[in-house]
Structures are given as structure tokens and as C-alpha cells.
Design an enzyme around this catalytic site. Structure first.
Site, mmCIF file in Angstrom:
data_model
loop_
_atom_site.group_PDB
_atom_site.id
_atom_site.type_symbol
_atom_site.label_atom_id
_atom_site.label_comp_id
_atom_site.label_asym_id
_atom_site.label_seq_id
_atom_site.Cartn_x
_atom_site.Cartn_y
_atom_site.Cartn_z
ATOM 1 N N ASP A 162 114.316 99.773 10.106
ATOM 2 C CA ASP A 162 115.263 98.697 10.731
ATOM 3 C C ASP A 162 116.610 99.917 10.922
ATOM 4 O O ASP A 162 117.053 100.465 9.997
ATOM 5 C CB ASP A 162 115.812 97.636 10.021
ATOM 6 N N ASP B 153 110.600 85.007 15.820
ATOM 7 C CA ASP B 153 111.012 84.548 14.633
ATOM 8 C C ASP B 153 111.266 83.064 14.319
ATOM 9 O O ASP B 153 111.929 82.676 15.293
ATOM 10 C CB ASP B 153 112.458 85.533 14.465
#
Length: 245
Positions: free
Chosen positions: A8, A129
Site C-alpha cells: 500500500d 469493498d
């Protein structure tokens, strides 16, 4: 199953966010390219990259760095975060990225998603998500009224053949994946390759995913547990191949 270690990106560094919160950020490596190479040395063949700055801004912020990761690591790289127009996707794919992960745009503009799938085929994946079964968007800042399974069916009908499903309540918490939600999603789209994200942090979690017996549950993303040293990538790869003790 495939194991995809995660990188990330925020501020050019390799970080992890607790449950997607920008104010809960831990920096693990200032050199993401070196981190990717380390994953390759440990046996990885796949890599999951999220441009966190891009996700929050709505436009990619680390395209050049991601190109370096793809070129330098030798891994098959998938990337998400802020991919909301043709130019952004084109730039990533030209840089050697194998799959561009579309998030918010998949929910808000299915006509554009359909056009992208027609143009780029299996290079387009969709990231779903969800919290409590409902889709979250814009870097997990907003929760919609759309069920994750309904969105999965919708994008599958458009020709999408890869979905990355993140249960945001389990992400970064090391408590294991949401097995019921993953089984439900996999069953909703049997012709789509599903990758599990969120909470996968031990060989037992990978074994539990395999035990669901869903042939389209293709892979699992592992992040925080690797960086914290709770598990090694080799242990997770062994579990994914069914060789763990």
C-alpha cells in the site's frame, strides 16, 4: 490458491492503514521497490498494490513508482486506487501492470466499466469493498445501499472476470477473513475469479478459505501480518498449496 502480498503506497512509502483510516497509518518500508523484490525472493509470483493517495484523491498519485515496481520485481502486479478514467488505466497497463482494479467507478458508472472491459478484457478487475455486506466507496469513506453480491453479479454480467473482495471490518485486524461473506460472494458469481482481502494473516486462515470448497476462490491478499512478522510469506504460500502442517 494464490497468495498476493500487498504493498500500500502513501507518500511514496510502503504503509498499512488500520481499517482503511488515513489517520491510522504505519510506515513499514521507505523503498517499495525493494519490498516487492523481497516478496519475489520469498517465493511470490503475484503482487497486490494499492495507491492509497490515489484512492483518496480520485486520481493516481504513484504511477511512476508503480512502473518501477512492475519492472523491477518480476512479479505479476495488480493495482488499484484512483483509477477513474481511460488515461489512468492506459498508463498503468503500459507500465507493465497486469490488472487494473476498478473500485468506485464500478458502482457509479457501469456503462464506462462495460466499455473498459470491452477494450481491455481480463486486464480489468473490480475491487468490491464492503462492510456488513454493503459496498463502500471513495477509499472506504462512504457506505452505499448496494449489496456486495448484487454489485458482483452486475459487473460479472458486464464481462468482468476478476473480483477482489475486501471486508473492511476485518482489514488489518489479523482476526481472519469473513468466510461467510466470501462464500456468499463466490457463489453469486461462479464464473468470476474471486480474491479474498481483509484479515488473512495465518496459514490456518488460508486453509479455511481452501476448505470453503469454492473453485473460483482464486487467491488471498496478505498485508499487515507479513510486515509485523506474525507470519512469513513462505508459510502462507505453503498453506495455499496445501502443504502446511
Amino acid at each position: 490458491m494464490e497468495i498476493l502480498p500487498a504493498i500500500d503506497l502513501m507518500g511514496g512509502r510502503c504503509v498499512r492503514l488500520r481499517q482503511g483510516r488515513a489517520d491510522q497509518c504505519t510506515v513499514y518500508n521507505a523503498d517499495p521497490v525493494a519490498q516487492a523484490k523481497a516478496f519475489r525472493a520469498a517465493g511470490a509470483t503475484q503482487l497486490h498494490v494499492v495507491d492509497l493517495d490515489g484512492a483518496f484523491a480520485g486520481a493516481p498519485k504513484h504511477a511512476a513508482l508503480i512502473a518501477q515496481i512492475a519492472a523491477g520485481s518480476g512479479l505479476t502486479v495488480e493495482v488499484g486506487g484512483g483509477l477513474r478514467d481511460d488515461a489512468a488505466i492506459e498508463a498503468l497497463l503500459a507500465a507493465g501492470v497486469a490488472r487494473a482494479i476498478i473500485g468506485t467507478r464500478a458502482l457509479e458508472d457501469t456503462a464506462t466499466l462495460a466499455r473498459w472491459v470491452k477494450r481491455w478484457g481480463e486486464h480489468i478487475a473490480v475491487g468490491i469493498d464492503a462492510r456488513g455486506g454493503f459496498v463502500q466507496t471513495k477509499g472506504w469513506v462512504e457506505t452505499s445501499t448496494v449489496r456486495a453480491t448484487d454489485l458482483a453479479k452486475r459487473v460479472a454480467d458486464l464481462g468482468v472476470r476478476a473480483i477482489i473482495y475486501t471486508d473492511t471490518a476485518t482489514d488489518g485486524m489479523l482476526g481472519g477473513p469473513n468466510l461467510d461473506a466470501l462464500a456468499e460472494l463466490a457463489d453469486a458469481v461462479p464464473g468470476v475469479r474471486v480474491t479474498a482481502s481483509g484479515g488473512v494473516s495465518a496459514p490456518a486462515h488460508v486453509a479455511a478459505l481452501r476448505a470453503l470448497g469454492r473453485p473460483n476462490l482464486w487467491g488471498a491478499i496478505v498485508g499487515k501480518a507479513l510486515y509485523d512478522g506474525a507470519v512469513t510469506l513462505r508459510e502462507m504460500l505453503a498453506a495455499a498449496s496445501g502443504n502446511s502442517r
